[in-house]
Design an enzyme around this catalytic site. Structure first.
Site, mmCIF file in Angstrom:
data_model
loop_
_atom_site.group_PDB
_atom_site.id
_atom_site.type_symbol
_atom_site.label_atom_id
_atom_site.label_comp_id
_atom_site.label_asym_id
_atom_site.label_seq_id
_atom_site.Cartn_x
_atom_site.Cartn_y
_atom_site.Cartn_z
ATOM 1 N N ASP A 1 1.017 -1.512 -0.021
ATOM 2 C CA ASP A 1 0.099 0.071 0.188
ATOM 3 C C ASP A 1 0.782 1.230 0.179
ATOM 4 O OD1 ASP A 1 -1.945 -1.802 0.049
ATOM 5 O OD2 ASP A 1 -2.141 -1.237 2.262
ATOM 6 N N LYS A 2 0.466 2.073 0.273
ATOM 7 C CA LYS A 2 0.786 3.418 -0.504
ATOM 8 C C LYS A 2 1.428 3.974 1.047
ATOM 9 C CE LYS A 2 -0.644 8.859 -1.037
ATOM 10 N NZ LYS A 2 -1.746 8.900 -0.578
#
Ligand code: URA
Length: 232
Positions: free
Chosen positions: A102-103
């Site tokens: 994920d970011k």
């Protein structure tokens, strides 16, 4: 290997470019001009020419990158920096991310242009462990160790998660080993127990450990031993 596959893997020509080039008589194996793009070649002995230029067999490439916060695991993104933007290599269009983060997750990302190797890294059937360091908003309860071991039913899933190994470090920190890669899996596992992940860092995939000398945003080629961990 089929000649069209080889040209695709080693150049920026697409399959339809290759068909067109073959029709134009621009592709040769040694002295022999070929029109059939399914012709088989031996990449060890044949030299392939396009417009009289030899194609050098670019060996498959394998990298590990230490992903910083805020960078996305995508080849391109209109808004955010991507892990591929952090790589300074030719033919970046060929590179694939073997297991996304994920970011807001940091740590180990594997990048390759070998599709089969990528498949082996990410295949759920291989049960290879991903190793995470997790920081939690709420205090950790020792009961969780058993719950993670027995599997958790995540929101929207029909089957429980596979056995996972949770080691509690202190009230808000844990080490977690999981052998699956469901969407937002770690966050959803803790959410299923009423907790919330505030930071997540991946430091190993199978036997490949994030190199502690890599600064955030840096990358290096994998060693042959590291590549071999996912060779059959
Ligand atoms: N699990 C998550 O929730 N996020 C990641 O980035 C990786 C695993």
């Amino acid at each position: 290997m089929r000649i069209d596959k080889f040209i695709c893997a080693t150049t920026d020509y697409s399959r339809s470019d290759i068909k067109r080039l073959a029709k134009e008589g621009a592709i040769r194996i040694g002295e022999l001009t070929i029109s059939d793009v399914s012709t088989k070649i031996d990449t060890e002995i044949n030299t392939i020419y396009i417009f009289n230029n030899p194609i050098n067999n670019i060996k498959p490439r394998f990298f590990m990158l230490n992903k910083p916060l805020g960078v996305v695991c995508a080849n391109s993104d209109g808004h955010h920096k991507t892990v591929i933007d952090l790589i300074n290599e030719p033919k970046k269009i060929k590179l694939q991310i073997a297991g996304r983060l994920d970011k807001d997750t940091t740590g180990l990302v594997l990048i390759t242009d070998d599709g089969q190797w990528n498949h082996r890294v990410t295949s759920p059937n291989r049960h290879s462990f991903k190793h995470y360091k997790v920081t939690l908003a709420e205090p950790l309860d020792n009961n969780l160790v058993e719950q993670f071991k027995n599997g958790l039913l995540l929101n929207g899933e029909a089957k429980k998660t596979r056995e996972a190994k949770l080691s509690i470090i202190d009230n808000h920190h844990a080490d977690l080993l999981i052998s699956e890669g469901k969407y937002h899996q770690v966050k959803r596992m803790f959410a299923a127990c009423g907790n919330h992940v505030t930071a997540l860092h991946r430091h190993a995939i199978g036997n490949i450990q994030l190199d502690s000398t890599l600064n955030e945003g840096d990358y290096r080629p994998l060693t042959q031993d590291e590549v071999n961990f996912f060779n059959d």
